[in-house]
Design a protein around this motif. Structure first.
Motif, PDB file in Angstrom:
ATOM      1  N   PHE A 179      41.352   4.483  58.884  1.00  0.00           N
ATOM      2  CA  PHE A 179      40.118   4.339  58.121  1.00  0.00           C
ATOM      3  C   PHE A 179      39.911   5.543  57.199  1.00  0.00           C
ATOM      4  O   PHE A 179      39.510   5.403  56.035  1.00  0.00           O
ATOM      5  N   GLU A 180      40.192   6.724  57.712  1.00  0.00           N
ATOM      6  CA  GLU A 180      40.045   7.942  56.917  1.00  0.00           C
ATOM      7  C   GLU A 180      41.048   7.991  55.768  1.00  0.00           C
ATOM      8  O   GLU A 180      40.784   8.606  54.726  1.00  0.00           O
ATOM      9  N   GLN A 181      42.188   7.318  55.941  1.00  0.00           N
ATOM     10  CA  GLN A 181      43.195   7.280  54.883  1.00  0.00           C
ATOM     11  C   GLN A 181      42.877   6.251  53.799  1.00  0.00           C
ATOM     12  O   GLN A 181      43.517   6.234  52.757  1.00  0.00           O
TER      13      GLN A 181
ATOM     14  N   ILE B 282      42.219  -2.926  59.171  1.00  0.00           N
ATOM     15  CA  ILE B 282      42.514  -2.440  60.516  1.00  0.00           C
ATOM     16  C   ILE B 282      42.513  -3.598  61.507  1.00  0.00           C
ATOM     17  O   ILE B 282      43.325  -3.642  62.438  1.00  0.00           O
ATOM     18  N   LYS B 283      41.631  -4.561  61.289  1.00  0.00           N
ATOM     19  CA  LYS B 283      41.603  -5.751  62.150  1.00  0.00           C
ATOM     20  C   LYS B 283      42.919  -6.523  62.008  1.00  0.00           C
ATOM     21  O   LYS B 283      43.489  -6.995  63.010  1.00  0.00           O
TER      22      LYS B 283
ATOM     23  N   ILE C  94      33.806  -1.718  65.539  1.00  0.00           N
ATOM     24  CA  ILE C  94      33.824  -0.273  65.277  1.00  0.00           C
ATOM     25  C   ILE C  94      33.820   0.511  66.587  1.00  0.00           C
ATOM     26  O   ILE C  94      34.475   1.552  66.716  1.00  0.00           O
ATOM     27  N   ALA C  95      33.100   0.010  67.566  1.00  0.00           N
ATOM     28  CA  ALA C  95      33.009   0.709  68.849  1.00  0.00           C
ATOM     29  C   ALA C  95      34.345   0.742  69.591  1.00  0.00           C
ATOM     30  O   ALA C  95      34.536   1.561  70.503  1.00  0.00           O
ATOM     31  N   THR C  96      35.274  -0.136  69.198  1.00  0.00           N
ATOM     32  CA  THR C  96      36.563  -0.198  69.902  1.00  0.00           C
ATOM     33  C   THR C  96      37.699   0.463  69.128  1.00  0.00           C
ATOM     34  O   THR C  96      38.851   0.387  69.548  1.00  0.00           O
ATOM     35  N   LEU C  97      37.389   1.113  68.012  1.00  0.00           N
ATOM     36  CA  LEU C  97      38.440   1.738  67.213  1.00  0.00           C
ATOM     37  C   LEU C  97      39.132   2.862  67.981  1.00  0.00           C
ATOM     38  O   LEU C  97      38.475   3.708  68.585  1.00  0.00           O
ATOM     39  N   SER C  98      40.454   2.860  67.933  1.00  0.00           N
ATOM     40  CA  SER C  98      41.232   3.926  68.571  1.00  0.00           C
ATOM     41  C   SER C  98      41.292   5.135  67.629  1.00  0.00           C
ATOM     42  O   SER C  98      40.884   5.065  66.462  1.00  0.00           O
ATOM     43  N   ASP C  99      41.803   6.239  68.135  1.00  0.00           N
ATOM     44  CA  ASP C  99      41.952   7.433  67.292  1.00  0.00           C
ATOM     45  C   ASP C  99      42.837   7.138  66.078  1.00  0.00           C
ATOM     46  O   ASP C  99      42.555   7.591  64.969  1.00  0.00           O
TER      47      ASP C  99
ATOM     48  N   ILE D 262      36.235 -10.189  60.445  1.00  0.00           N
ATOM     49  CA  ILE D 262      35.576  -9.542  61.581  1.00  0.00           C
ATOM     50  C   ILE D 262      34.245 -10.253  61.824  1.00  0.00           C
ATOM     51  O   ILE D 262      33.410 -10.356  60.927  1.00  0.00           O
ATOM     52  N   ASN D 263      34.038 -10.739  63.028  1.00  0.00           N
ATOM     53  CA  ASN D 263      32.801 -11.462  63.345  1.00  0.00           C
ATOM     54  C   ASN D 263      31.659 -10.518  63.729  1.00  0.00           C
ATOM     55  O   ASN D 263      30.505 -10.773  63.411  1.00  0.00           O
TER      56      ASN D 263
END
Length: 210
Positions: free
Chosen positions: A192-194, A201-202, A181-186, A174-175
């Motif tokens: 991430f919570e798991q 995730i990337k 982080i601002a583009t993370l979907s639900d 991740i650059n």
């Protein structure tokens, strides 16, 4: 094949350092896939530290593809889910069934047929091993039913689930973390919570889009 590699290295460890004449079989949906898994053993032996021991890994004469660890008397044979009877006459102590969820069942053969052949070929003794692994592939198939049976205590198998984000190799660089982080979907927040890392995730996002 991280889980596949782990299974093969464990089986090889038993053969090299604990049991002589301890034969194993690798079964996948076709012989090429089974052979690909067995090639991991060749790579492991070729790269084994000589300070421990030098092992010889080669084909048996007129063996129809059986490989032999000469110093230990151990043989490694491959089979396929399309030939359930192929393992019945082989004296095996360990079996690795791979990608069972992808095996195709027909009126004349099924995963259950092959499993019964394996169960009958391997005695219940110390050092014996049966591993059945697969990526998830729907519900209602043989692998799914066996996993549920293991979960509910209706099988001798012990269930083990390994999420893809628990495997370190599934990650991407991740650059810009703030922008990412601002583009993370639900769903990605749920991952991430798991326990999934941002790098994991990337990787998931890159793989999905690719």
């Amino acid at each position: 094949f991280p889980v596949t590699i782990a299974v093969q290295i464990y089986m090889l460890w038993l053969q090299l350092f604990h049991y002589e004449n301890w034969h194993s079989v690798i079964i996948d949906k076709d012989k090429q896939q089974s052979a690909n898994i067995r090639n991991m053993i060749k790579k492991a032996i070729n790269n084994y530290p000589l300070i421990l021991k030098d092992f010889t890994y080669k084909a048996l004469t007129d063996s129809n593809g059986i490989r032999h660890i000469e110093e230990r008397g151990c043989e490694i044979v491959i089979g396929t889910s399309n030939e359930p009877d192929s393992v019945r006459s082989f004296n095996i102590m360990m079996c690795h069934m791979s990608e069972v969820g992808l095996w195709v069942s027909t009126k004349s053969k099924s995963g259950d047929d092959l499993a019964q052949a394996v169960y009958g070929a391997i005695s219940n003794a110390p050092g014996t091993l049966i591993v059945m692994e697969s990526t998830a592939k729907g519900v209602g198939n043989y692998f799914h039913s066996q996993y549920i049976a293991a979960q509910t205590g209706k099988s001798e198998f012990k269930p083990v689930f390994v999420a893809w984000f628990e495997i370190p190799m599934y990650s991407s660089r991740i650059n810009n973390y703030e922008k990412f982080i601002a583009t993370l979907s639900d769903y990605e927040w749920w991952l991430f919570e798991q326990g999934a890392t941002l790098e994991g995730i990337k990787w998931y996002r890159d793989t999905k889009s690719g």
